[in-house]
Write an enzyme that holds these catalytic residues in place. Sequence first.
Site, PDB file in Angstrom:
ATOM      1  N   THR A 152       1.260 -22.776 -46.541  1.00 55.72           N
ATOM      2  CA  THR A 152       0.084 -23.436 -47.110  1.00 55.72           C
ATOM      3  C   THR A 152      -0.794 -22.389 -47.770  1.00 55.72           C
ATOM      4  O   THR A 152      -1.036 -21.319 -47.203  1.00 55.72           O
ATOM      5  CB  THR A 152      -0.712 -24.221 -46.038  1.00 55.72           C
ATOM      6  OG1 THR A 152      -1.852 -24.824 -46.647  1.00 55.72           O
ATOM      7  CG2 THR A 152      -1.159 -23.332 -44.887  1.00 55.72           C
ATOM      8  N   HIS A 167       3.629 -20.793 -29.147  1.00 57.63           N
ATOM      9  CA  HIS A 167       3.746 -19.746 -28.119  1.00 57.63           C
ATOM     10  C   HIS A 167       4.716 -20.127 -27.006  1.00 57.63           C
ATOM     11  O   HIS A 167       5.011 -19.305 -26.124  1.00 57.63           O
ATOM     12  CB  HIS A 167       2.368 -19.459 -27.524  1.00 57.63           C
ATOM     13  CG  HIS A 167       2.179 -18.041 -27.075  1.00 57.63           C
ATOM     14  ND1 HIS A 167       3.223 -17.236 -26.704  1.00 57.63           N
ATOM     15  CD2 HIS A 167       1.066 -17.282 -26.952  1.00 57.63           C
ATOM     16  CE1 HIS A 167       2.771 -16.048 -26.344  1.00 57.63           C
ATOM     17  NE2 HIS A 167       1.464 -16.052 -26.485  1.00 57.63           N
TER      18      HIS A 167
END
Length: 445
Positions: A361, A417
Amino acid sequence: MSVVDLVMPKLGESIMEATVLKWLKKPGDNIAQDEPVLEIATDKVDSEVPSTAAGILTEVLYKENDVVPIGAVIARIQTAGGTVTAAAPVAAPAPAPAPSAIEEIPYQPTTLPEDMRPATVHQAGSPRFYSPLVLKIAQEEGISMAELETIPGTGLEGRVSKKDMMAYLQNRGKAASPAAPVYQAPAVTAPASNAVATTAPAPSPVTYGGNVEIIEMDRMRKVIAKHMTDSKHTSAHVTSFAECDVTNMVLWREKVKKEFEKREGAKITFTPLFIEAVVKSIKKYPMLNSSVDGDKIIIKKDINLGMATALPTGNLIVPVIKGADQLNLVGLTKQVNSLADAARNGKLKPDDTMGGTFTLTNVGTFGSIMGTPIINQPQVAIMAVGAIKKRPVVIETAQGDSIAIRHMMYISLSYDHRIIDGALGSTFLNAVARELEAFDINRNF
């Protein structure tokens, strides 16, 4: 005369249903072959369904806002010929159940299963959420709102589920045991449905103080909102940042952009240059091009790179460059331009937004110097590139350190994560930065 079935067409490899947005024709209308009959929507893309034959629309089988499975017959067209040319649906799935019969299950953390979770007794006076299905059951069974408040819920934050309602109805009217005081409410004979309206308190209208304007979300904004919150609930988001010197890349583009457009018939922007660097880095660290399925990590061998694109409405869509690792810079440029134009003009096909494995993006397009993007599920990482700014920086030369005006840019990486630790995320991010900084100013395109 013959009748042709108009079926919901296949819209993409993983798209199983679509929503009817608007009928462009009504029964009795004449229709030419390939003329749009209705507008439909999938998760992100709106498109039109053309007629597969010329004739008169005789029957419409679904209403607006109905969810229709792929392959289902949605309308019938009476034709003058005796031969039906429309393709019949292949193994059409069963019609979707009515929306009112489906319970919308809110997100629940992956802790204990519902049947092992202790029931929560609602505290009187505190706000409580009820799904449309629970309210429907309460109305059909003559349960007043006051009585509904006493039912224990095993859902998230004590919410009442369909299972809780069924259990309560089985025990309704029976003598409650001392261990379950919540069931000691007096038995109520189910009154007529119109009596429920007189006993249940009317919901208080929501009021907004001050000088405000209320705008209803459009369908795409609702979908985006759901996807973003679902992503936050699914992935453990971490964002790392890096700064890179893109002076060589900026100077090279400025030098070749006119010749590039003249030779290739396409304008070269920074986006394909960013994509090229990302693809090279993914090949070195393939874990960034993966997804999570329970306890399994699915590493994708194909690099299908999504590029977030702003629409004129202010909404966002992510068309996907399939096989980005198989394209050279010219191919990437033409794909970027083609998909961006299709997105802005509402010409994207449903399959154009499917199958992405990594997303880029460009928050710098609107002046932001950095961003913390939300992962586009089921991917595990998304990169944001900020605005390119000229700044005085210290550079190392053979003669020693010096200060020079350079084109600088921040890049950021949000990653899941659960499977990508800070070491891998930061290593990948810096690999992209090195690719951009090592851009060959003398390269050909």
